[in-house]
Design an enzyme around this catalytic site. Structure first.
Site, PDB file in Angstrom:
ATOM      1  N   ASN A   1       2.939  -8.035 -26.710  1.00 21.43           N
ATOM      2  CA  ASN A   1       2.995  -8.809 -25.464  1.00 21.43           C
ATOM      3  C   ASN A   1       3.023 -10.309 -25.747  1.00 21.43           C
ATOM      4  O   ASN A   1       3.923 -11.030 -25.305  1.00 21.43           O
ATOM      5  CB  ASN A   1       1.796  -8.471 -24.573  1.00 21.43           C
ATOM      6  CG  ASN A   1       1.737  -6.999 -24.209  1.00 21.43           C
ATOM      7  OD1 ASN A   1       2.699  -6.268 -24.404  1.00 21.43           O
ATOM      8  ND2 ASN A   1       0.616  -6.564 -23.698  1.00 21.43           N
ATOM      9  N   ASP A   2       2.009 -10.790 -26.482  1.00 21.39           N
ATOM     10  CA  ASP A   2       1.960 -12.220 -26.798  1.00 21.39           C
ATOM     11  C   ASP A   2       3.016 -12.594 -27.831  1.00 21.39           C
ATOM     12  O   ASP A   2       3.608 -13.674 -27.765  1.00 21.39           O
ATOM     13  CB  ASP A   2       0.575 -12.620 -27.298  1.00 21.39           C
ATOM     14  CG  ASP A   2      -0.355 -13.006 -26.149  1.00 21.39           C
ATOM     15  OD1 ASP A   2       0.167 -13.335 -25.063  1.00 21.39           O
ATOM     16  OD2 ASP A   2      -1.578 -12.978 -26.331  1.00 21.39           O
TER      17      ASP A   2
ATOM     18  N   ARG B   1     -11.386  -5.694 -31.089  1.00 23.64           N
ATOM     19  CA  ARG B   1     -10.867  -7.052 -31.184  1.00 23.64           C
ATOM     20  C   ARG B   1     -11.988  -8.029 -30.835  1.00 23.64           C
ATOM     21  O   ARG B   1     -12.629  -7.897 -29.794  1.00 23.64           O
ATOM     22  CB  ARG B   1      -9.685  -7.245 -30.226  1.00 23.64           C
ATOM     23  CG  ARG B   1      -9.059  -8.642 -30.306  1.00 23.64           C
ATOM     24  CD  ARG B   1      -7.816  -8.757 -29.424  1.00 23.64           C
ATOM     25  NE  ARG B   1      -8.133  -8.693 -28.001  1.00 23.64           N
ATOM     26  CZ  ARG B   1      -7.212  -8.612 -27.044  1.00 23.64           C
ATOM     27  NH1 ARG B   1      -5.933  -8.556 -27.359  1.00 23.64           N
ATOM     28  NH2 ARG B   1      -7.572  -8.565 -25.776  1.00 23.64           N
TER      29      ARG B   1
ATOM     30  N   ARG C   1     -10.780  -4.227 -26.060  1.00 26.13           N
ATOM     31  CA  ARG C   1     -10.815  -5.624 -25.619  1.00 26.13           C
ATOM     32  C   ARG C   1     -12.247  -5.993 -25.258  1.00 26.13           C
ATOM     33  O   ARG C   1     -12.773  -5.538 -24.236  1.00 26.13           O
ATOM     34  CB  ARG C   1      -9.902  -5.814 -24.407  1.00 26.13           C
ATOM     35  CG  ARG C   1      -8.470  -5.321 -24.606  1.00 26.13           C
ATOM     36  CD  ARG C   1      -7.677  -5.501 -23.311  1.00 26.13           C
ATOM     37  NE  ARG C   1      -6.322  -5.007 -23.424  1.00 26.13           N
ATOM     38  CZ  ARG C   1      -5.941  -3.770 -23.090  1.00 26.13           C
ATOM     39  NH1 ARG C   1      -6.845  -2.905 -22.629  1.00 26.13           N
ATOM     40  NH2 ARG C   1      -4.687  -3.393 -23.199  1.00 26.13           N
TER      41      ARG C   1
ATOM     42  N   GLU D   1       0.328 -11.788 -33.549  1.00 26.38           N
ATOM     43  CA  GLU D   1       0.861 -12.141 -32.232  1.00 26.38           C
ATOM     44  C   GLU D   1       1.386 -13.569 -32.170  1.00 26.38           C
ATOM     45  O   GLU D   1       1.887 -13.994 -31.134  1.00 26.38           O
ATOM     46  CB  GLU D   1      -0.213 -11.922 -31.157  1.00 26.38           C
ATOM     47  CG  GLU D   1      -1.524 -12.604 -31.449  1.00 26.38           C
ATOM     48  CD  GLU D   1      -2.628 -12.190 -30.493  1.00 26.38           C
ATOM     49  OE1 GLU D   1      -2.326 -11.782 -29.358  1.00 26.38           O
ATOM     50  OE2 GLU D   1      -3.805 -12.274 -30.889  1.00 26.38           O
TER      51      GLU D   1
ATOM     52  N   CYS E   1      -0.399  -2.559 -31.000  1.00 28.85           N
ATOM     53  CA  CYS E   1      -1.243  -2.320 -29.828  1.00 28.85           C
ATOM     54  C   CYS E   1      -0.695  -2.972 -28.570  1.00 28.85           C
ATOM     55  O   CYS E   1      -1.391  -3.073 -27.569  1.00 28.85           O
ATOM     56  CB  CYS E   1      -2.673  -2.800 -30.081  1.00 28.85           C
ATOM     57  SG  CYS E   1      -2.800  -4.549 -30.493  1.00 28.85           S
TER      58      CYS E   1
ATOM     59  N   HIS F   1       0.818  -1.210   0.000  1.00 28.58           N
ATOM     60  CA  HIS F   1       0.000   0.000   0.000  1.00 28.58           C
ATOM     61  C   HIS F   1       0.853   1.262   0.000  1.00 28.58           C
ATOM     62  O   HIS F   1       0.433   2.303  -0.501  1.00 28.58           O
ATOM     63  CB  HIS F   1      -0.949  -0.014   1.204  1.00 28.58           C
ATOM     64  CG  HIS F   1      -2.196  -0.814   0.962  1.00 28.58           C
ATOM     65  ND1 HIS F   1      -2.904  -1.423   1.960  1.00 28.58           N
ATOM     66  CD2 HIS F   1      -2.846  -1.108  -0.188  1.00 28.58           C
ATOM     67  CE1 HIS F   1      -3.952  -2.046   1.440  1.00 28.58           C
ATOM     68  NE2 HIS F   1      -3.937  -1.876   0.147  1.00 28.58           N
TER      69      HIS F   1
ATOM     70  N   ARG G   1       5.046 -14.972 -20.168  1.00 32.14           N
ATOM     71  CA  ARG G   1       5.218 -13.599 -19.683  1.00 32.14           C
ATOM     72  C   ARG G   1       4.724 -13.406 -18.258  1.00 32.14           C
ATOM     73  O   ARG G   1       4.951 -12.358 -17.661  1.00 32.14           O
ATOM     74  CB  ARG G   1       4.540 -12.603 -20.625  1.00 32.14           C
ATOM     75  CG  ARG G   1       3.051 -12.762 -20.828  1.00 32.14           C
ATOM     76  CD  ARG G   1       2.605 -11.829 -21.954  1.00 32.14           C
ATOM     77  NE  ARG G   1       1.239 -12.015 -22.387  1.00 32.14           N
ATOM     78  CZ  ARG G   1       0.224 -11.241 -22.026  1.00 32.14           C
ATOM     79  NH1 ARG G   1       0.434 -10.240 -21.211  1.00 32.14           N
ATOM     80  NH2 ARG G   1      -0.990 -11.460 -22.488  1.00 32.14           N
TER      81      ARG G   1
END
Length: 659
Positions: free
Chosen positions: A569-570, A448, A412, A546, A617, A305, A580
């Site tokens: 990312n993928d 998508r 998404r 991807e 993206c 926190h 990942r």
């Protein structure tokens, strides 16, 4: 009565979501339990609930027994499937302080290295930014119990004294929660701490020790240590971070019992660096945060926190220094790099000048970036580079617009499906996509299609048990096997296209046949809508690059579709064969690896040769150090978190200025 469901709460029932869930449960008379892996706990105890370690996408069962059991089940299942349900007024606000480019907490699990030198230390990079200022040492004395055994006649009075102290701490926190000056994010943290203070796990453990003859202070210290140890033992970094919260609450109760006040932070000088072995979120949330230049702590991590408060207020922070923090007790001045986790004690003149320059540059950058909100970035040759936003819900539209997004490069749709207990209807989807199109017209909105799989299942679709769901029945593979679901989404998109510039992107494509089969379904949907007299319009169809297969067949794919969007990312995890989400191979998930950059370049060349738009993206799209490289490869659209948009526009304009 009982019902099972899949938990959709982001990151699971850690502190604040658990607090909200418990508050909801306490609103019903029925006894309510939450069950995971055969273990049942009271849904009205936040500590027990957190220790159950319920993570996102895990299956749980809610049990209720009482007059309002049906209502309790409906409400609690609704919350687990949609974190905003029933508690929208407490939804955590996103702080604009994060707009300086801080998109996510650094990866957990960092082990502090040995000192870089006599005056250079390294810890957890918990909140980005640079700071240099006078050291403000905050080392309150440790609290110790009296260590004496109570006489039998003293026990009842000691329990009353303990309960009064708990009530006083709760009252303090209630007072803080009532103040308008507390930000929404900090309010959520204080509410979670108050829940710990009121929880039967802590108070019950302490009272049991008092009944056994321990004085109240000793009992609280022991009870807090016992519960904190349970949090430390859980295999979840969010829950590990709650150990600090339990100790912080225990300390507050002990101070009331002792009639003492903690050392105040009210007198911290402007721009000072707060140095502490440990500082409770309760203390930091109430501190004059605008005066704090930076935070350095021996305890805490990127998900604690303390880190969350620092990030939400734009305060650079380095945490988790362990015993190294003692080297800062007598420091006069401190420089810290919240990006790399570096701390420099009493820096020399050259280092002081360097950090002062970094701080000034960062401040100027933040102030200067706002002018790029309305800028349309163009290269020297006149080409426009579209800087768009990645979002997952209609609630994020405003943030994207405020940042100056030139449309949506990735919407998404899975959140729309995951939020509900049933598959969303065609009408519901059409309304959502139409709202997006209207909000950003005439800019494009790239939607998508459903990218869901065994790693994040949804109600209404039964997924097989898969050892490797990332390589399994997901994305376009699942959609083509379930035309009843896929066609409903395609029809909704065709209907929404009437209201703006809708484009549709297919995820996880690895074969030409997947695009061709989709086109057949689109044609079927178009014919059906025409026959029904329902207004509709065509849309551009593109693919998300991807998979390594998509890269290798990119020249052929480019002849079939209207655009490419590279999902870094993928793509990175598939090319590097490195999960990942696995911290042990995190170093392999680097988009700048030559293999990944080569794949991006191959994709761009194929798209440019075919004359189609090539965008990106993935997270890498917002990196200023890579934007010029991507643009030179031929990319003309970059989509990212809204927080990175203005910085990206600036990078494009800098390229144009250089010619």
């Amino acid at each position: 009565m009982e019902r099972s469901t899949i938990v959709r709460v982001h990151e699971g029932l850690h502190a604040r979501p658990a607090t909200r869930f418990v508050k909801l449960a306490k609103g019903f008379e029925s006894d309510v339990e939450l069950v995971k892996d055969g273990k049942a706990v009271s849904a009205k105890s936040s500590v027990k609930l957190m220790l159950l370690a319920v993570k996102e996408n895990q299956e749980v069962t809610v049990r209720a027994n009482g007059a309002d059991a049906i209502e309790a089940l409906e409400a609690l299942i609704g919350y687990l499937e949609n974190p905003r349900a029933g508690l929208d007024d407490e939804a955590e606000a996103q702080s604009p302080a994060n707009d300086a480019g801080q998109e996510a907490a650094p990866a957990p699990g960092f082990v502090p290295a040995a000192p870089d030198g006599a005056n250079r230390l390294r810890g957890v990079a918990a909140s980005e930014g640079f700071a240099i200022g006078p050291a403000f040492a905050h080392f309150p004395p440790d609290i110790a119990g009296r260590g004496r055994v109570l006489r039998a006649e003293e026990i009842e009075g000691e329990i009353d004294r303990f309960r009064t102290a708990v009530g006083a701490v709760q009252a303090r926190m209630d007072l803080a929660l009532a103040q308008d000056s507390l930000s929404a994010g900090d309010r959520g943290i204080v509410a979670a701490l108050r829940d710990i203070a009121a929880d039967d796990s802590l108070t019950g453990e302490a009272e049991g020790l008092i009944k056994g003859g321990n004085d109240a202070v000793s009992a609280v210290i022991t009870a807090a240590s016992t519960i904190a140890a349970e949090f430390s033992a859980v295999d979840d970094h969010y829950l590990n971070a709650r150990t600090d919260d339990v100790h912080a609450v225990g300390r507050q109760i002990c101070l009331v019992l002792l009639g003492q006040d903690d050392i105040s932070l009210e007198n911290i000088p402007e721009g000072a660096i707060l140095i502490a072995d440990d500082i409770g979120a309760w203390d930091l949330a109430r501190a004059p945060l605008k005066r704090i230049g930076g935070v350095v702590c021996g305890h805490g991590g990127a998900t604690s926190h303390i880190a969350i408060i620092a990030r939400s207020h734009g305060i650079p922070a380095v945490l988790g220094l362990g015993g190294q923090i003692n080297a800062l007790r007598t420091a006069r001045e401190v420089a810290l790099d919240g990006n790399a986790g570096h701390v420099i004690i009493d820096p020399d003149a050259a280092t002081r000048a360097d950090f002062a320059g970094r701080v000034e540059a960062a401040a100027k950058e933040r102030a200067g970036l706002t002018i790029f909100k309305t800028v349309t970035p163009k290269l020297a040759d006149g080409r426009i580079i579209e800087i768009a936003a990645n979002i997952g819900s209609l609630e994020e539209i405003e943030a994207a617009q405020e940042a100056g997004a030139m449309g949506i490069g990735l919407f998404r749709t899975e959140l729309l499906f995951m939020r509900h207990m049933h598959l969303p209807s065609e009408d519901m989807q059409a309304e959502t996509y139409a709202a997006l199109a209207k909000a950003f017209a005439p800019y494009p909105v790239i939607v998508r299609t459903l990218d869901i799989g065994g790693d994040k299942p949804i109600a209404g679709i039964e997924f097989p048990d898969e050892e490797k769901p990332f390589l399994g029945w997901r994305g376009i593979r699942m959609c083509l096997d379930r035309p009843d679901i896929f066609k409903r989404q395609l029809r909704a998109l065709l209907r929404a296209a009437v209201h703006g510039n809708i484009k549709v992107m297919l995820p996880m494509v690895s074969d030409l046949s997947e695009v061709r089969q989709t086109r057949v379904l689109v044609d079927e949907c178009t014919a059906e809508l025409k026959a029904e007299g329902v207004p509709h319009a065509s849309f551009d169809l593109g693919v998300m690059i991807e998979t390594p297969a998509a890269v290798l067949i990119a020249p052929a794919l480019a002849k079939e579709v209207a655009f490419f969007s590279i999902g870094t990312n993928d793509l990175t995890q598939y090319i590097m064969a490195a999960d990942r989400l696995n911290p042990t191979v995190a170093k392999l998930n680097d988009v700048t690896n030559p293999a990944v950059m080569s794949a991006i370049e191959m994709t761009a060349k194929a798209g440019v040769a075919a004359g189609i738009m090539v965008g990106m993206c993935g997270e890498a799209a917002g990196r200023p150090d890579l934007i010029a490289t991507f643009v030179k490869m031929g990319l003309t659209e970059l989509s990212m978190s809204p927080a990175s948009i203005q910085r990206a526009k600036k990078a494009i304009m800098a390229m144009a200025a250089e010619g």
